[in-house]
Design an enzyme around this catalytic site. Structure first.
Site, PDB file in Angstrom:
ATOM      1  N   HIS A 242       0.907  -1.148  -0.028  1.00  0.00           N
ATOM      2  CA  HIS A 242      -0.059   0.228   0.240  1.00  0.00           C
ATOM      3  C   HIS A 242       1.070   1.301   0.027  1.00  0.00           C
ATOM      4  O   HIS A 242       1.824   1.289   0.572  1.00  0.00           O
ATOM      5  CB  HIS A 242      -0.818  -0.080   1.181  1.00  0.00           C
ATOM      6  CG  HIS A 242      -1.975   0.865   1.219  1.00  0.00           C
ATOM      7  ND1 HIS A 242      -1.676   2.473   1.511  1.00  0.00           N
ATOM      8  CD2 HIS A 242      -3.162   0.858   1.428  1.00  0.00           C
ATOM      9  CE1 HIS A 242      -3.116   3.141   1.220  1.00  0.00           C
ATOM     10  NE2 HIS A 242      -3.946   2.050   1.195  1.00  0.00           N
ATOM     11  N   ARG A 262      -7.193   9.281  -1.176  1.00  0.00           N
ATOM     12  CA  ARG A 262      -6.942   9.635  -2.643  1.00  0.00           C
ATOM     13  C   ARG A 262      -8.087   9.622  -3.325  1.00  0.00           C
ATOM     14  O   ARG A 262      -8.078  10.595  -4.406  1.00  0.00           O
ATOM     15  CB  ARG A 262      -6.043   8.707  -3.006  1.00  0.00           C
ATOM     16  CG  ARG A 262      -4.514   8.876  -2.498  1.00  0.00           C
ATOM     17  CD  ARG A 262      -3.537   7.800  -3.021  1.00  0.00           C
ATOM     18  NE  ARG A 262      -3.510   6.443  -2.842  1.00  0.00           N
ATOM     19  CZ  ARG A 262      -3.714   5.431  -3.771  1.00  0.00           C
ATOM     20  NH1 ARG A 262      -3.706   5.664  -5.058  1.00  0.00           N
ATOM     21  NH2 ARG A 262      -3.909   4.243  -3.129  1.00  0.00           N
TER      22      ARG A 262
END
Length: 580
Positions: A242, A262
């Site tokens: 990640h 995001r």
């Protein structure tokens, strides 16, 4: 302490009581078949969702993104595209086709989704998707799924036994007949006879130094239990890093910043203030696939454009304060608590961290059965769906779909049996193994050896790998295994946790060896697997790496993609070279 304190019998045993384990147990119970679930954590520590990441959404097909009509076939095509042609097309179709049912099942169990004015679920586009297909519950989707499943399990009175560490699956003549373990508090032994076993104990991301997994979770226990029972592993080298794990404070290192950060418009910056994703995926930018974003962040850090602490910046300060507070309240509050950081004004320092095992135990796509009769494996412990990269929404829907399917299959397997398999010799061997380890009084620390493996895997098999590093990793692993012969296991007033650590170490070493050997064999760069010495995709390596300790690495062809699904896939980019 008696050698055997608890002897139980059930039709189906579920090892693990996280989301996938609970979903499977619920299906068995709803079919009217006896089921018991066990987990190694204590009763007050059952939830498996940590930090503020959670699972971000469940596909609720048919869904419509702006100007686009979404279908389950498109979901399957997207899964295969993101998997860089290593995912099993049959698994992708099963999950995509039954995603809507998984969504409706959760509604039946009382899960609360964010709703629109017309009552339909709000959907968000996640970091690697093309459609707004992910239904969610704010930032708490994973926690809400866990709550709803636990409530349903309680309604069905499913026995969930906490604090039981399973050391071995019991097998006779190629068929599983239960499990053996011990109580982590008082050390009393458990023998559970079962017609079938569903393994739902997670992946192996804790074998890296920086990981999103909680302490003592995802140490490869599912891999070891399945392999020692006679199953094989598939693609253990494929691990998703990640891009946004916290660096500080130390006790929170690796904790994930939600993908929603995001998704809601957060941008990634290097120490020069550059929005560096323009160099790596100018079209999707921060909404690119996780493997691409993690590699981009790793490259920026390695080339000296990272922060002083070895990270990059995730910046949300340009977003309206109200957006952050209403759409990302958990991220906002957690950073205030951990770092006294107000993300509406200041960026978050993040770095790539091991987050998801894309490979796992080899299972059949129709029901997640294994080559061991009666043994099923689900969730992150299993392989087949994700290939070399994963659509974010698929981790949650996979466990809902295959939890239901494997639960039903295990119940039906039990019902078909005309006699119960038993082997006193297998039980004695499991009992003797625990007794031997309890008596170990060598001078090697189990926890120190565990740290050595994590350091080795981080240095030799992290985001970017090469031949020399992987070979050195295997040599280092040989040394660690030699030292394991002299471990000491110490029982104290805190209970038998050191015994559990010793088994965790065994699991970690097995998972590390499988990962290193398969990574060495995969001499290409594809999806999450980056080889600096082989920066191109190799068409001849569009295969799965299947591993066992007896046969080593074998290549297995990926089944063909059906034409009607292939036509929906836009070209998988051939430009997956390592970005130097």
């Amino acid at each position: 302490m008696s050698s055997l304190g608890h002897q139980l019998a059930t039709s189906v045993l579920v090892v693990g009581a996280g989301k996938s384990g609970l979903r499977a147990a619920i299906e068995v119970a709803e079919a009217g078949v006896a089921v018991i679930a066990v987990l190694k954590r204590p009763a007050d520590d059952i939830p498996t969702v940590t930090g503020f990441s959670g699972s971000e959404g469940a596909p609720a097909n048919p869904g419509a993104g702006p100007g686009r009509s979404d279908t389950w076939e498109r979901n399957a095509a997207d899964t295969l595209r993101e998997g860089h042609l290593l995912a099993d097309p049959r698994a992708a179709q099963v999950v995509a086709h039954y995603a809507a049912q998984g969504f409706h099942d959760m509604g039946r169990y009382g899960m609360r989704f964010d709703r629109q004015g017309d009552g339909g679920p709000v959907r968000r586009q996640l970091g690697d998707g093309r459609y707004h297909r992910a239904a969610f519950t704010g930032e708490y989707t994973g926690l809400e799924v866990q709550r709803a499943l636990r409530d349903r399990a309680k309604q069905l009175a499913i026995p969930v036994l906490p604090g039981v560490y399973v050391t071995r699956l019991l097998v006779d003549d190629g068929a599983v007949f239960g499990a053996y373990g011990f109580d982590v508090v008082d050390g009393s032994r458990y023998l559970v006879h079962a017609d079938s076993v569903i393994l739902a104990t997670g992946g192996h991301t804790r074998i890296w130094r920086r990981t999103s997994s909680r302490r003592n979770e995802n140490t490869g226990g599912s891999f070891r239990l399945a392999v020692e029972a006679g199953a094989r592993l598939r693609d253990p080298e494929l691990v998703q890093f990640h891009p946004a794990g916290l660096i500080t404070p130390e006790n929170a290192a690796g904790m994930l910043v939600s993908e929603a950060a995001r998704g809601e418009g957060g941008v990634l910056l290097n120490n020069l203030g550059e929005r560096f994703m323009t160099r790596y995926d100018a079209e999707r930018m921060e909404l690119s696939s996780r493997d691409r974003v993690a590699l981009a962040s790793y490259t920026e850090i390695r080339e000296g454009r990272g922060t002083q602490a070895g990270g990059v910046w995730l910046d949300l300060s340009h977003l309206p304060r109200e957006t952050v507070l209403t759409r990302l309240p958990r991220v906002h509050q957690t950073l205030l608590d951990l770092q006294m950081l107000d993300i509406t004004r200041d960026p978050i320092e993040v770095a790539p961290t091991a987050q998801y095992s894309l490979g796992g135990v080899w299972v059949r796509p129709e029901d997640h059965s294994t080559e061991v009769n009666g043994l099923f494996v689900i969730g992150e412990a299993a392989s087949g769906l994700h290939g070399a990269n994963r659509l974010e929404e698929n981790s949650l829907i996979e466990l809902l779909v295959y939890g239901r399917i494997a639960g039903r299959a295990a119940a039906e397997y039990s019902a078909r049996l005309t006699s119960q398999q038993r082997s006193p010799a297998a039980v004695r061997a499991a009992e003797a193994d625990v007794s031997r380890l309890l008596a170990a009084d060598g001078d090697q620390s189990v926890r120190a050896l565990q740290r050595s493996v994590r350091h080795l895997m981080t240095e030799r098999a992290g985001v970017v790998r090469d031949e020399a590093g992987l070979a050195a990793g295997l040599a280092g692993l040989d040394e660690i295994e030699a030292r394991m012969a002299d471990v000491g296991v110490h029982i104290d007033v805190g209970g038998f946790q050191d015994l559990a650590y010793a088994y965790d170490l065994r699991s970690t070493v097995l998972a590390a060896r499988a990962t290193l050997e398969c990574a060495l064999e995969r001499r290409e760069t594809r999806g999450c697997h980056n080889r600096s010495d082989y920066p191109d995709v190799d068409a001849d390596l569009k295969v799965n790496m299947v591993w066992s300790p007896t046969t080593g690495v074998r290549r297995e062809p990926v089944p063909p993609i059906p034409t009607h699904i292939a036509e929906l896939m836009y070209d998988v980019s051939a430009d997956t070279e390592l970005l130097e």
